[in-house]
Design a protein around this motif. Structure first.
Motif, short mmCIF file in Angstrom:
data_model
loop_
_atom_site.label_atom_id
_atom_site.label_comp_id
_atom_site.label_asym_id
_atom_site.label_seq_id
_atom_site.Cartn_x
_atom_site.Cartn_y
_atom_site.Cartn_z
N ALA A 78 0.67 -1.16 -0.01
CA ALA A 78 -0.17 0.01 0.02
C ALA A 78 0.81 1.37 0.09
O ALA A 78 0.56 2.44 -0.81
CB ALA A 78 -0.84 0.09 1.24
N ILE A 79 1.81 1.43 0.70
CA ILE A 79 2.74 2.39 0.82
C ILE A 79 3.41 2.59 -0.60
O ILE A 79 3.78 3.85 -0.95
CB ILE A 79 3.91 2.24 1.93
CG1 ILE A 79 3.19 2.47 3.32
CG2 ILE A 79 4.90 3.25 1.91
CD1 ILE A 79 4.07 1.93 4.55
N LYS A 80 3.74 1.48 -1.22
CA LYS A 80 4.50 1.49 -2.42
C LYS A 80 3.54 2.26 -3.37
O LYS A 80 4.13 2.98 -4.34
CB LYS A 80 5.01 0.23 -2.67
CG LYS A 80 5.78 0.25 -4.20
CD LYS A 80 6.08 -1.40 -4.31
CE LYS A 80 7.05 -1.52 -5.58
NZ LYS A 80 7.13 -2.94 -6.02
N ASN A 81 2.18 1.87 -3.43
CA ASN A 81 1.20 2.32 -4.45
C ASN A 81 0.96 3.73 -4.13
O ASN A 81 0.87 4.55 -5.05
CB ASN A 81 0.15 1.23 -4.28
CG ASN A 81 0.18 0.14 -4.86
OD1 ASN A 81 1.15 -0.18 -5.80
ND2 ASN A 81 -0.67 -0.93 -4.28
N ALA A 82 1.09 4.33 -2.60
CA ALA A 82 0.73 5.44 -2.45
C ALA A 82 1.79 6.36 -2.86
O ALA A 82 1.65 7.56 -3.42
CB ALA A 82 0.42 5.75 -1.13
N ARG A 83 2.91 6.11 -2.84
CA ARG A 83 4.26 6.79 -3.02
C ARG A 83 4.39 6.92 -4.63
O ARG A 83 4.99 8.02 -5.35
CB ARG A 83 5.34 6.36 -2.69
CG ARG A 83 5.44 6.20 -1.10
CD ARG A 83 6.83 5.91 -0.61
NE ARG A 83 7.92 6.59 -1.27
CZ ARG A 83 9.22 6.29 -1.04
NH1 ARG A 83 9.65 5.13 -0.55
NH2 ARG A 83 10.15 7.04 -1.53
N GLN A 84 3.88 5.96 -5.48
CA GLN A 84 3.92 6.00 -6.89
C GLN A 84 5.23 6.00 -7.53
O GLN A 84 5.80 6.71 -8.31
CB GLN A 84 3.18 7.13 -7.55
CG GLN A 84 1.61 7.06 -7.29
CD GLN A 84 1.00 8.27 -7.77
OE1 GLN A 84 0.75 8.36 -8.98
NE2 GLN A 84 0.67 9.26 -7.08
#
Length: 391
Positions: A78-84
């Motif tokens: 999720a953090i990886k997706n939010a950071r793009q």
């Protein structure tokens, strides 16, 4: 305060020392003395007991960390997706499109922006409510004083509260859980509420709630100068420091210490009491132990007057975005709810870009028997030319 504490010692009929049994009045007096003791309880224990307690704390922390592996992996995604974060992609061809649609990022920012204003209410986040009758308005006046003082503390004294609220409200919808740690800062002369990521607070994943969890652990990196200062001030016991073997690499390499809210039976009456234990992780040693209860946290049985339970005073305040549908003690956020939808959007969008790229770039086979007239050949869009080549 008892002169010596024996970890998990058994009652041997010494009524003068511990009372007549589990939860007796004499035991309650000893517990009250422990609760009011302002020093380090670890220096009242033997070396053997400290070693046993430290190894137990580290072992159970590692067990708790392993129990939440699935949740932690989902949070990392999720953090990886939010950071793009941009990443190179080599499928279906080298340098293929890897655009990430900001679905989760937008949801995070929308929630954080709206919730921040609702929580802080300009500079009036705290409101005291009057309960019951108040014919003379005394309760209302007191509520107003408490509100004004509380708002002054939160907004103008506790510098970490406003920024911590902003972090909490943006990370909560992504991770599904977040924490604040409340404690008294003696060096500042005021309470503090520090935001802490849910990744840094380890609880058994199968616990029914944070209040009932048997342990809550915070791994904390401590630098050598901080460790030496705590030892020098007497707050920590002198112990072998993990950084001593790193002098040739990094003289200020951080060491990991575990601050664990847990239960021990220090007075040996058969009833466990809550404590806060600070343990060196790599070289398990108990460096500090303090009571996680106050004298007024002891509850007595109304029938015989013996100790019935001891209420744990935990420094942690937990926040959940949504209850986890699989039963995890940690909450569930947009990071889990939108993961599949986000992956579908990203896949469809990148396939469209990849198809357009291949179409624009062209490529294919050229027959050696193909004969074209000399010079430059221009082809307009949607135009086909006749060429002299066998089928």
């Amino acid at each position: 305060m008892p002169a010596d504490l024996g970890y998990n010692q058994q009652l041997d009929g010494d009524a003068d020392k511990l009372g007549k049994g589990r939860g007796s009045r004499k035991t309650a007096d000893n517990l009250a003395a422990i609760a009011e003791y302002e020093g380090n309880l670890a220096d009242r224990l033997s070396d053997e007991d400290r070693k046993r307690m430290a190894e137990e704390a580290v072992r159970e922390y590692e067990h708790d960390e392993k129990s939440r592996e699935d949740w932690l992996q989902g949070v990392d995604r999720a953090i990886k997706n939010a950071r793009q974060k941009p990443e190179k992609k080599n499928y279906p061809f080298e340098g293929a499109s890897n655009i990430k649609y900001p679905l989760l990022t937008t949801a995070m920012n929308q929630f954080g922006a709206r919730a921040y204003g609702a929580v802080t209410r300009s500079d009036q986040p705290m409101v005291c409510k009057v309960v019951g009758e108040d014919p003379k308005g005394l309760k209302a006046k007191r509520a107003d004083r408490l509100s004004r003082f509380g708002n002054y503390q939160l907004m103008y004294m506790m510098d970490e509260w406003d920024s911590g609220t902003d972090k909490l409200l943006h990370m909560l919808p992504v991770m599904g859980a977040g924490f604040r740690k409340g404690y008294w800062r003696a060096d500042m002369g005021r309470p503090t509420l520090e935001f802490t990521s849910a990744k840094d607070v380890v609880v058994p994943n199968d616990a029914p709630s944070f209040d009932r969890a048997p342990r809550m652990t915070q791994p904390t990196p401590m630098y050598p100068y901080e460790i030496d200062r705590l030892i020098g001030s007497g707050k920590w016991l002198n112990h072998k420091r993990d950084y001593e073997g790193q002098k040739d690499q990094d003289t200020q390499k951080a060491c990991i210490y575990l601050e664990q809210v847990r239960y021990y039976d220090l007075d040996g009456d058969g009833m466990m009491e809550p404590y806060i234990a600070t343990v060196s992780k790599d070289e398990p040693e108990l460096v500090r132990l303090e009571a996680a209860f106050w004298a007024n946290s002891i509850r007595f049985n109304s029938i015989d007057g013996n100790v019935e339970t001891i209420m744990r005073e935990s420094p942690w305040i937990d926040y959940s975005f949504l209850p986890d549908i699989e039963g995890s003690v940690y909450g569930m956020g947009f990071g889990q709810l939108l993961e599949s939808l986000g992956a579908a959007i990203n896949t469809a969008m990148n396939q469209i870009f990849d198809a357009a790229h291949r179409q624009n770039a062209g490529g294919g086979f050229i027959s050696q028997g193909l004969r074209l007239r000399g010079g430059e050949v221009r082809i307009k869009p949607a135009e086909f030319l006749n060429v002299n080549v066998p089928g």
